[in-house]
Design an enzyme around this catalytic site. Structure first.
Site, PDB file in Angstrom:
ATOM      1  CE  LYS A  43      72.944 -12.487  16.485  1.00  0.00           C
ATOM      2  NZ  LYS A  43      72.767 -13.704  17.670  1.00  0.00           N
ATOM      3  N   GLY A  84      60.197 -18.441  17.024  1.00  0.00           N
ATOM      4  CA  GLY A  84      60.036 -19.745  16.887  1.00  0.00           C
ATOM      5  C   GLY A  84      58.420 -20.227  17.172  1.00  0.00           C
ATOM      6  CE1 TYR A  98      70.725 -10.759  13.942  1.00  0.00           C
ATOM      7  CE2 TYR A  98      71.804 -10.920  11.720  1.00  0.00           C
ATOM      8  CZ  TYR A  98      71.138 -11.647  12.891  1.00  0.00           C
ATOM      9  OH  TYR A  98      71.384 -12.749  12.988  1.00  0.00           O
ATOM     10  CG  LEU A 134      71.096 -21.275  18.889  1.00  0.00           C
ATOM     11  CD1 LEU A 134      71.868 -21.919  20.039  1.00  0.00           C
ATOM     12  CD2 LEU A 134      70.482 -22.304  17.855  1.00  0.00           C
ATOM     13  CB  ILE A 147      69.409 -22.890  14.043  1.00  0.00           C
ATOM     14  CG1 ILE A 147      69.211 -22.711  12.625  1.00  0.00           C
ATOM     15  CG2 ILE A 147      70.614 -23.710  14.590  1.00  0.00           C
ATOM     16  CD1 ILE A 147      70.415 -21.343  12.488  1.00  0.00           C
ATOM     17  CG  ASP A 200      61.897 -19.694  21.702  1.00  0.00           C
ATOM     18  OD1 ASP A 200      62.785 -20.161  20.585  1.00  0.00           O
ATOM     19  OD2 ASP A 200      61.201 -18.968  21.224  1.00  0.00           O
ATOM     20  N   GLY A 237      63.233 -22.142  17.896  1.00  0.00           N
ATOM     21  CA  GLY A 237      63.566 -21.837  16.696  1.00  0.00           C
ATOM     22  C   GLY A 237      63.917 -22.754  15.777  1.00  0.00           C
TER      23      GLY A 237
END
Ligand code: UDP
Length: 323
Positions: free
Chosen positions: A154, A37, A150, A77, A13, A32, A11
């Site tokens: 999280k 990504g 979302y 991540l 980051i 990933d 991705g």
């Protein structure tokens, strides 16, 4: 030198984090599924002998068990990210974000491996108490508005991480990432900086949503990944939540003007009503600024790259890509 697993390593980051870890001499493995990504994000990392990667999902528990066994620490991540994607694929967002984190924590707990979970400033929701500080209340909207799925997913990840730390003494660090920008971020999922820079370079109008008085504070991805690594190297960060970002605010209209000025573009600015820009159930946020006191105290964090330099770096990257 350590063996490090980065989920979501291809991705935007994640790929910068992979490179920063390699530069520090670590052995790095990325996993990933390339949902948001891309393999090109790993072009630099793939030149490295200490790097390996798997194109697979964190939902693949057997593979994850193997990768976590081999690692000394995990940066998690992998997630469904970006406001647009969240509004368009709500089921996928909730499932990926909660189950993915559960798998990482379950597997890492067995071997007491250290985990960093990436949360988001979205968890502060509609709070108007700016700047946002880690112990503040989270002010989320109705469940009929998909944006909050979302934030909620999280927030559950954060609860889970803190619970694993409390109940099993597992080393877990949680970061709430604020608006993070830099090369490789795409505008495809709605992110404003790459969108404005691309529009400016193509001579298209810059699409400012609403009246442009809403503000954000943009952090450079390089500053953010350095902070993440430092927190993982700091035992006192275990079981704690940290804001990571930049606290210099800019309005979106000023950002549009700055992008036009720095790229020397002939573009104009077009103001687009929110109802036209997003689904009608969308709520935009007027201000979002992190309180950085906690991370500054613990690791002396101070973002170095200014918004001017960020725009230049993104523009250089975008020019290359548009060729
Ligand atoms: N935005 C905009 N034009 C765009 C994309 C975004 O004016 O083409 C605005 C958006 O409404 C928000 C701000 O820019 O107020 C930041 O949006 P982004 O999606 O980058 O981040 P977030 O809303 O998650 O902070």
């Amino acid at each position: 030198m350590a063996y490090v697993l980065v989920t979501g390593g291809a991705g935007f980051i994640g790929s910068h984090l992979v490179e920063a870890l390699l530069a520090r001499g670590h052995w790095v493995t990325a996993i990933d599924d390339l949902s948001t990504g891309t393999i090109w994000n790993l072009d630099e990392a793939r030149k490295h002998s200490r790097f390996s990667y798997y194109i697979d999902s964190v939902m693949n528990e057997r593979l994850m068990a193997e990768l976590i066994d081999r690692a000394d620490m995990v940066f998690h991540l992998a997630a469904a990210v970006g406001v647009r994607l969240i509004v368009e694929r709500p089921v996928h967002t909730i499932e990926t974000n909660i189950r993915g984190t559960e798998i990482v924590l379950e597997l890492a707990a067995r071997k007491k491996k250290k985990v960093l979970l990436t949360s988001t400033s979205e968890v502060y929701g509609k709070s108007t108490k700016v700047p946002f500080s880690e112990n503040d209340d989270l002010v989320l909207g109705s469940t009929t508005r998909p944006r909050w799925a979302y934030a909620c997913s999280k927030a559950i990840d954060e609860f889970l991480g803190l619970a694993y730390h409390k109940q099993y003494g597992m080393p877990v660090v949680i970061v709430r990432l604020f608006n993070t920008v830099g090369p490789r971020q795409t505008g495809q999922y709605g992110m404003v900086v790459p969108r404005f820079v691309e529009q400016a370079l193509k001579g298209l109008p810059l699409t400012v949503y609403g009246d442009g008085t809403q503000t954000r504070a943009f952090a450079y991805v390089g500053d953010v990944v350095e902070a993440m690594i430092q927190l993982m190297e700091t035992p006192a960060a275990d079981g704690e939540v940290f804001n990571v970002g930049n606290d210099r605010e800019i309005s979106i209209a000023d950002l549009a003007r700055l992008v036009i000025a720095r790229t020397g573009s002939t573009s104009t600015i077009e103001f687009i009503p929110f109802e036209k820009a997003y689904d009608q159930n969308f709520e935009d946020l007027q201000r979002r600024v992190p309180d950085l006191t906690k991370i500054r105290r613990l690791i002396g964090y101070a973002p170095k790259v200014t918004i001017d330099d960020i725009i230049d770096k993104v523009a250089d990257f975008m020019r290359e890509r548009l060729k």
